[in-house]
Design a protein around this motif. Sequence first.
Motif, PDB file in Angstrom:
ATOM      1  N   VAL A 183       0.834  -1.203   0.000  1.00 25.98           N
ATOM      2  CA  VAL A 183       0.000   0.000   0.000  1.00 25.98           C
ATOM      3  C   VAL A 183       0.869   1.253   0.000  1.00 25.98           C
ATOM      4  O   VAL A 183       0.592   2.231  -0.715  1.00 25.98           O
ATOM      5  CB  VAL A 183      -0.953  -0.004   1.225  1.00 25.98           C
ATOM      6  N   GLY A 184       1.946   1.237   0.780  1.00 27.72           N
ATOM      7  CA  GLY A 184       2.845   2.386   0.818  1.00 27.72           C
ATOM      8  C   GLY A 184       3.507   2.645  -0.520  1.00 27.72           C
ATOM      9  O   GLY A 184       3.591   3.789  -0.982  1.00 27.72           O
ATOM     10  N   ILE A 185       3.985   1.584  -1.168  1.00 22.35           N
ATOM     11  CA  ILE A 185       4.614   1.744  -2.485  1.00 22.35           C
ATOM     12  C   ILE A 185       3.607   2.269  -3.502  1.00 22.35           C
ATOM     13  O   ILE A 185       3.907   3.173  -4.295  1.00 22.35           O
ATOM     14  CB  ILE A 185       5.208   0.403  -2.953  1.00 22.35           C
ATOM     15  N   ALA A 186       2.391   1.696  -3.479  1.00 28.80           N
ATOM     16  CA  ALA A 186       1.355   2.155  -4.416  1.00 28.80           C
ATOM     17  C   ALA A 186       1.012   3.625  -4.168  1.00 28.80           C
ATOM     18  O   ALA A 186       0.820   4.396  -5.124  1.00 28.80           O
ATOM     19  CB  ALA A 186       0.102   1.290  -4.267  1.00 28.80           C
ATOM     20  N   ALA A 187       0.950   4.029  -2.892  1.00 31.30           N
ATOM     21  CA  ALA A 187       0.638   5.423  -2.573  1.00 31.30           C
ATOM     22  C   ALA A 187       1.734   6.363  -3.061  1.00 31.30           C
ATOM     23  O   ALA A 187       1.456   7.424  -3.630  1.00 31.30           O
ATOM     24  CB  ALA A 187       0.434   5.582  -1.065  1.00 31.30           C
ATOM     25  N   ILE A 188       2.993   5.975  -2.855  1.00 27.29           N
ATOM     26  CA  ILE A 188       4.115   6.805  -3.314  1.00 27.29           C
ATOM     27  C   ILE A 188       4.091   6.963  -4.830  1.00 27.29           C
ATOM     28  O   ILE A 188       4.215   8.071  -5.369  1.00 27.29           O
ATOM     29  CB  ILE A 188       5.445   6.189  -2.854  1.00 27.29           C
ATOM     30  N   VAL A 243      13.463  12.318 -15.173  1.00 28.19           N
ATOM     31  CA  VAL A 243      14.519  11.557 -14.498  1.00 28.19           C
ATOM     32  C   VAL A 243      14.508  11.831 -12.995  1.00 28.19           C
ATOM     33  O   VAL A 243      14.641  10.907 -12.176  1.00 28.19           O
ATOM     34  CB  VAL A 243      15.892  11.893 -15.115  1.00 28.19           C
ATOM     35  N   LEU A 244      14.346  13.099 -12.608  1.00 30.26           N
ATOM     36  CA  LEU A 244      14.318  13.434 -11.184  1.00 30.26           C
ATOM     37  C   LEU A 244      13.132  12.801 -10.476  1.00 30.26           C
ATOM     38  O   LEU A 244      13.250  12.314  -9.346  1.00 30.26           O
ATOM     39  CB  LEU A 244      14.288  14.954 -11.003  1.00 30.26           C
ATOM     40  N   LEU A 245      11.979  12.782 -11.125  1.00 28.23           N
ATOM     41  CA  LEU A 245      10.807  12.147 -10.530  1.00 28.23           C
ATOM     42  C   LEU A 245      11.007  10.642 -10.384  1.00 28.23           C
ATOM     43  O   LEU A 245      10.625  10.048  -9.368  1.00 28.23           O
ATOM     44  CB  LEU A 245       9.565  12.448 -11.373  1.00 28.23           C
ATOM     45  N   ALA A 246      11.589  10.011 -11.417  1.00 25.41           N
ATOM     46  CA  ALA A 246      11.853   8.570 -11.332  1.00 25.41           C
ATOM     47  C   ALA A 246      12.846   8.272 -10.203  1.00 25.41           C
ATOM     48  O   ALA A 246      12.681   7.309  -9.438  1.00 25.41           O
ATOM     49  CB  ALA A 246      12.393   8.056 -12.667  1.00 25.41           C
ATOM     50  N   PHE A 247      13.878   9.116 -10.074  1.00 26.61           N
ATOM     51  CA  PHE A 247      14.880   8.923  -9.027  1.00 26.61           C
ATOM     52  C   PHE A 247      14.260   9.117  -7.642  1.00 26.61           C
ATOM     53  O   PHE A 247      14.527   8.336  -6.713  1.00 26.61           O
ATOM     54  CB  PHE A 247      16.029   9.910  -9.241  1.00 26.61           C
ATOM     55  N   SER A 248      13.429  10.126  -7.488  1.00 27.28           N
ATOM     56  CA  SER A 248      12.789  10.360  -6.186  1.00 27.28           C
ATOM     57  C   SER A 248      11.828   9.231  -5.838  1.00 27.28           C
ATOM     58  O   SER A 248      11.713   8.840  -4.667  1.00 27.28           O
ATOM     59  CB  SER A 248      12.056  11.701  -6.193  1.00 27.28           C
ATOM     60  N   THR A 249      11.147   8.673  -6.852  1.00 22.30           N
ATOM     61  CA  THR A 249      10.261   7.536  -6.605  1.00 22.30           C
ATOM     62  C   THR A 249      11.055   6.347  -6.078  1.00 22.30           C
ATOM     63  O   THR A 249      10.655   5.687  -5.106  1.00 22.30           O
ATOM     64  CB  THR A 249       9.527   7.137  -7.887  1.00 22.30           C
ATOM     65  N   ALA A 250      12.192   6.062  -6.735  1.00 27.35           N
ATOM     66  CA  ALA A 250      13.027   4.941  -6.291  1.00 27.35           C
ATOM     67  C   ALA A 250      13.532   5.153  -4.865  1.00 27.35           C
ATOM     68  O   ALA A 250      13.537   4.219  -4.044  1.00 27.35           O
ATOM     69  CB  ALA A 250      14.205   4.761  -7.253  1.00 27.35           C
ATOM     70  N   LEU A 251      13.949   6.380  -4.537  1.00 23.34           N
ATOM     71  CA  LEU A 251      14.447   6.664  -3.190  1.00 23.34           C
ATOM     72  C   LEU A 251      13.349   6.499  -2.141  1.00 23.34           C
ATOM     73  O   LEU A 251      13.575   5.921  -1.066  1.00 23.34           O
ATOM     74  CB  LEU A 251      15.017   8.077  -3.128  1.00 23.34           C
ATOM     75  N   LEU A 252      12.159   7.007  -2.434  1.00 24.06           N
ATOM     76  CA  LEU A 252      11.068   6.902  -1.474  1.00 24.06           C
ATOM     77  C   LEU A 252      10.640   5.456  -1.271  1.00 24.06           C
ATOM     78  O   LEU A 252      10.352   5.023  -0.149  1.00 24.06           O
ATOM     79  CB  LEU A 252       9.885   7.756  -1.944  1.00 24.06           C
ATOM     80  N   VAL A 253      10.589   4.680  -2.352  1.00 22.31           N
ATOM     81  CA  VAL A 253      10.232   3.263  -2.235  1.00 22.31           C
ATOM     82  C   VAL A 253      11.286   2.524  -1.418  1.00 22.31           C
ATOM     83  O   VAL A 253      10.962   1.713  -0.539  1.00 22.31           O
ATOM     84  CB  VAL A 253      10.070   2.631  -3.629  1.00 22.31           C
ATOM     85  N   ALA A 254      12.567   2.795  -1.693  1.00 21.18           N
ATOM     86  CA  ALA A 254      13.642   2.148  -0.928  1.00 21.18           C
ATOM     87  C   ALA A 254      13.566   2.527   0.542  1.00 21.18           C
ATOM     88  O   ALA A 254      13.748   1.677   1.430  1.00 21.18           O
ATOM     89  CB  ALA A 254      14.995   2.534  -1.510  1.00 21.18           C
ATOM     90  N   ALA A 255      13.290   3.805   0.830  1.00 17.64           N
ATOM     91  CA  ALA A 255      13.174   4.245   2.221  1.00 17.64           C
ATOM     92  C   ALA A 255      12.017   3.536   2.928  1.00 17.64           C
ATOM     93  O   ALA A 255      12.145   3.126   4.090  1.00 17.64           O
ATOM     94  CB  ALA A 255      12.984   5.761   2.277  1.00 17.64           C
ATOM     95  N   LEU A 256      10.898   3.366   2.218  1.00 21.97           N
ATOM     96  CA  LEU A 256       9.759   2.677   2.811  1.00 21.97           C
ATOM     97  C   LEU A 256      10.083   1.213   3.083  1.00 21.97           C
ATOM     98  O   LEU A 256       9.734   0.671   4.141  1.00 21.97           O
ATOM     99  CB  LEU A 256       8.548   2.789   1.879  1.00 21.97           C
TER     100      LEU A 256
END
Length: 234
Positions: free
Chosen positions: A21-26, A93-106
């Motif tokens: 759910v967290g990944i989907a929300a991000i 690219v910045l949005l894709a990178f921020s998505t990856a960082l937020l998913v990894a943090a979660l």
Amino acid sequence: MQDDTSSATEQLRHSHRVLLVGIAAIVAILAITAAMLFANLPDANAFNERVERIFVDNDALVAPAEIRLLEVLAQSGTAFSEVLNSYRMIIFVLLAFSTALLVAALVFLVVILGLNRRMGTIQRQGIEVVSLVISRAENAVALNDLTFKLTPAAIETLAVLAEARMDGEVLTGAQIEAVISGRDAADCDEAAGATRIKRLRDALGNQLVTELLVKNIARKGYVLSVEKGSIRMI
């Protein structure tokens, strides 16, 4: 035991659901943000369309200098279009990178929370010891799948605690010292037994293992947190 297993399985499923759910929300939030951002960016051909309209509305501009000015405007529109396209790619690219960082943090957060729960369960319930094998001849102890080499003094202390556990007894520091030294408990110092316990814990090395394996019951003494049937001495 079955209830504990069911509870652990349910907690694992709940953690997986929270993670998904967290990944989907991000992903959803960043996708909506990206869509709104790209929708509000100016059209890359807007400048070229304005220049084209200038050409159409001012067909009387035939002087070389005027034509040159219109060519410069057309080239500026092309440069603006290319720059805007590059900005779009950078934003993507910045949005894709921020998505990856937020998913990894979660993911790391869920993993850390899961480990904290397991550590809390271990601290509350103690270590589940399937087998505790003490070898006096080799000065070694096998705790489940872990083997520890100990000093003769540490082995002797552990053996005394193991024998007491098999007899269902709790030994004070003075009683431990009395059994090992062969003297009467009344003639032994409580601190001497406590020192032997400390040396045993130091010899085992792992603080979490030793604190949960060798328990200190207030105003009673020391005892091994092991089932009687799990202890074997060779």
